[in-house]
Design a protein around this motif. Structure first.
Motif, PDB file in Angstrom:
ATOM      1  N   ILE A  12       1.774  -3.070  -5.618  1.00 44.63           N
ATOM      2  CA  ILE A  12       0.997  -3.078  -4.372  1.00 44.63           C
ATOM      3  C   ILE A  12      -0.251  -2.216  -4.519  1.00 44.63           C
ATOM      4  CG2 ILE A  12       1.056  -2.511  -1.924  1.00 44.63           C
ATOM      5  CD1 ILE A  12       4.071  -3.011  -1.985  1.00 44.63           C
ATOM      6  N   GLN A  13      -0.087  -1.034  -5.126  1.00 46.77           N
ATOM      7  CA  GLN A  13      -1.221  -0.134  -5.291  1.00 46.77           C
ATOM      8  C   GLN A  13      -2.283  -0.728  -6.213  1.00 46.77           C
ATOM      9  OE1 GLN A  13      -1.614   2.587  -3.548  1.00 46.77           O
ATOM     10  NE2 GLN A  13      -3.622   2.997  -4.472  1.00 46.77           N
ATOM     11  N   LEU A  16      -4.243  -3.170  -4.075  1.00 54.11           N
ATOM     12  CA  LEU A  16      -5.044  -2.507  -3.046  1.00 54.11           C
ATOM     13  C   LEU A  16      -6.249  -1.792  -3.646  1.00 54.11           C
ATOM     14  CD1 LEU A  16      -2.266  -1.009  -0.727  1.00 54.11           C
ATOM     15  CD2 LEU A  16      -3.758  -2.946  -0.245  1.00 54.11           C
ATOM     16  N   SER A  17      -6.079  -1.226  -4.823  1.00 51.59           N
ATOM     17  CA  SER A  17      -7.171  -0.460  -5.431  1.00 51.59           C
ATOM     18  C   SER A  17      -8.172  -1.351  -6.156  1.00 51.59           C
ATOM     19  CB  SER A  17      -6.599   0.568  -6.407  1.00 51.59           C
ATOM     20  OG  SER A  17      -5.861  -0.072  -7.439  1.00 51.59           O
ATOM     21  N   ILE A  61       1.455  -7.187   6.874  1.00 50.63           N
ATOM     22  CA  ILE A  61       0.658  -7.333   5.653  1.00 50.63           C
ATOM     23  C   ILE A  61       1.440  -8.222   4.697  1.00 50.63           C
ATOM     24  CG2 ILE A  61      -0.383  -6.119   3.688  1.00 50.63           C
ATOM     25  CD1 ILE A  61      -0.795  -3.733   5.451  1.00 50.63           C
ATOM     26  N   VAL A  78      -3.682  -8.644  -1.303  1.00 50.61           N
ATOM     27  CA  VAL A  78      -2.964  -8.175  -0.115  1.00 50.61           C
ATOM     28  C   VAL A  78      -3.853  -8.442   1.095  1.00 50.61           C
ATOM     29  CG1 VAL A  78      -1.933  -6.185   1.029  1.00 50.61           C
ATOM     30  CG2 VAL A  78      -1.753  -6.418  -1.450  1.00 50.61           C
ATOM     31  N   ASN A  80      -4.153  -9.072   5.612  1.00 46.32           N
ATOM     32  CA  ASN A  80      -3.648  -8.710   6.935  1.00 46.32           C
ATOM     33  C   ASN A  80      -3.322  -9.985   7.700  1.00 46.32           C
ATOM     34  OD1 ASN A  80      -3.032  -7.429   9.326  1.00 46.32           O
ATOM     35  ND2 ASN A  80      -5.170  -7.128   9.913  1.00 46.32           N
ATOM     36  N   ARG A 185     -11.678 -13.481  -1.525  1.00 41.63           N
ATOM     37  CA  ARG A 185     -11.094 -12.874  -0.326  1.00 41.63           C
ATOM     38  C   ARG A 185     -11.163 -13.814   0.875  1.00 41.63           C
ATOM     39  NH1 ARG A 185     -12.240  -6.392   0.391  1.00 41.63           N
ATOM     40  NH2 ARG A 185     -10.863  -5.714  -1.307  1.00 41.63           N
TER      41      ARG A 185
END
Length: 366
Positions: A12-13, A16-17, A61, A78, A80, A185
Motif C-alpha cells: 500500500i505504501q 501511495l508514495s 479506499i 489506490v 478514493n 489516474r
C-alpha cells in the motif's frame, strides 16, 4: 479475517508514495516483498489484493487496477471511492484548476470519433464559465448564473501551468505532437464518473470507450478498444463482424495479423512438397541417360556378330552407362547457361551448402 501484515502495508505504501504503477513494476515490488512471482503464484497475488481491499473498504479506499486505453497496459493504484464535500477538500488544486480539468475531460470524452485526445490549443481555449453550476432559482427565473471572478481572471499562463501540473501528476498525459489525453489516474478514479455521464462503453469489456475503434456503419454506435478488438478477433474461427450491426469490421492491424496467422501454417508444407529444382533436373537427366544407353546397347548387340557372354555383356553395359552419363553431364555443364549450372556444396550462392546463400534463402522464406 486475518489482519494485514507488514507485507500488505508495504504494498500500500509503495502505491501511495509512487503513484499508479505499471503492472510489471508492481509485480517487481510484490516479488521483492513476498518472494513470490505473481506470474507463477497468481492466486496468492490475488489473495493479497483481496485482503488489502477488505481492510481499505472501511475507509472507502480501494486498491484498483485499470488498463490504459492508449497503450493497453495494466496499471495499479489506490483510489478514493467516496465523492463528497469532505473528500473534495483533500486536493492541492484550486477551484478554477478543477473546473479547467473538468472542461478538458468533457471535451475529450465528447469526441464522436473516439480519438481520446484534443489539441493543446483546444485545451487552452476552454472557457471556465461553462463549468459554473446553475442553481434552480436562477434557471426558473431565466437569470444567467454568476461567474466567479477567479474563473474570469484565469489567464492563459495559469492554464499552461495547470496543464503541466496535471500531466506531472498523471491526471492527464501529453504527446510530442501537442495532443492532450487522459492520464492513468483519470482511468483509475473516473470509472463512476464515466458511467454517470453516459460515456459510450466498449462492447467487449463494458468500460468507457474513450479511446476506441468505431464501426464503419454510420448508423451503428458500437465502439471497441483496440486491445479488446485484437483479443476478440485473434481466434481464426471468429467472424470479424460488428457485434452490433453485423457489418464487416475493417481494421488494418487486425487484417495483417490474420493474414500472418493464415500464412504461417502453410509455409512448412510448401517447403516439404516442392523439391529443389536442381535435384529434380538431375534426376531427369539421369533417367534420360539411362534410356539412351539402353537403346544404344540394344542397337550395338543387334549389329555385331562377335559372340559375347552374358557376364561380359552386363559388365560392358554398366561401364558404358556410367561413361555415357558422365559424358552427358559434363557436356551439359559446359554448354549450360550460368543460371542453370550445377551448384556445389560449400560454395557461395543460394545453394544447399553452408555458405551465405543458405541463410539468405531461409530469411526470404521467413
Amino acid at each position: 479475517m486475518p489482519e494485514l501484515s507488514w507485507r500488505h502495508h508495504a504494498l500500500i505504501q509503495a502505491l501511495l508514495s509512487r503513484g499508479p504503477l505499471i503492472e510489471d513494476d508492481f509485480h517487481v515490488i510484490f516479488s521483492g516483498i513476498t518472494g513470490k512471482d505473481p506470474g507463477a503464484h497468481r492466486q496468492q497475488f490475488n489473495d493479497y489484493l483481496l485482503n488489502i481491499n477488505k481492510e481499505l473498504s472501511y475507509v472507502h479506499i480501494e486498491l484498483r487496477g485499470c488498463r490504459n486505453q492508449y497503450d493497453g497496459k495494466v496499471y495499479y493504484g489506490v483510489v478514493n471511492n467516496v465523492s463528497d464535500e469532505q473528500s473534495k477538500l483533500g486536493t492541492k488544486y484550486t477551484v478554477p484548476q478543477l473546473a479547467f480539468y473538468k472542461g478538458i475531460i468533457e471535451a475529450i470524452v465528447q469526441d464522436v470519433s473516439a480519438q481520446g485526445h484534443i489539441s493543446d490549443i483546444e485545451a487552452l481555449n476552454i472557457r471556465l464559465e461553462n463549468q459554473v453550476l446553475t442553481g434552480t432559482e436562477s434557471q426558473s427565473q431565466g437569470v444567467p448564473p454568476a461567474v466567479p471572478a477567479a474563473f474570469k481572471n484565469f489567464s492563459i499562463s495559469q492554464k499552461e501551468k495547470t496543464l503541466d501540473e496535471l500531466v506531472k501528476d498523471q491526471w492527464l498525459s501529453s504527446t510530442p505532437d501537442g495532443k492532450i489525453r487522459l492520464g492513468v489516474r483519470s482511468f483509475l478514479d473516473l470509472r463512476s464518473w464515466f458511467h454517470n455521464n453516459y460515456v459510450p462503453s466498449c462492447d467487449v469489456c463494458n468500460e468507457a470507450g474513450v479511446k476506441a475503434e468505431l464501426c464503419r456503419n454510420e448508423g451503428c454506435t458500437t465502439r471497441i478498444h483496440l486491445y479488446c478488438l485484437k483479443k476478440k478477433f485473434s481466434q481464426r474461427r471468429v467472424e470479424r463482424v460488428c457485434p452490433g450491426c453485423g457489418t464487416q469490421w475493417q481494421h488494418s492491424s487486425i487484417t495483417d495479423a490474420a493474414i500472418e496467422e493464415e500464412d504461417e501454417p502453410n509455409r512448412p508444407s510448401q517447403k516439404r512438397q516442392s523439391p529443389p529444382p536442381a535435384a529434380a533436373a538431375t534426376r531427369k537427366r539421369l533417367r534420360s541417360c539411362k534410356i539412351e544407353d539402353e537403346e544404344n546397347n540394344v542397337a550395338s548387340s543387334s549389329q555385331t556378330s562377335v559372340p559375347v557372354s552374358s557376364t561380359d555383356f552386363r559388365r560392358i553395359t554398366r561401364k558404358s552407362a556410367r561413361l555415357s552419363c558422365l559424358g552427358h553431364y559434363s557436356g551439359y555443364a559446359e554448354h549450360a547457361s550460368p543460371a542453370h549450372k550445377p551448384k556445389y556444396s560449400g560454395g557461395p550462392g543460394p545453394g544447399p551448402g553452408p555458405g551465405p546463400g543458405k541463410n539468405n534463402t531461409i530469411a526470404e522464406l521467413i
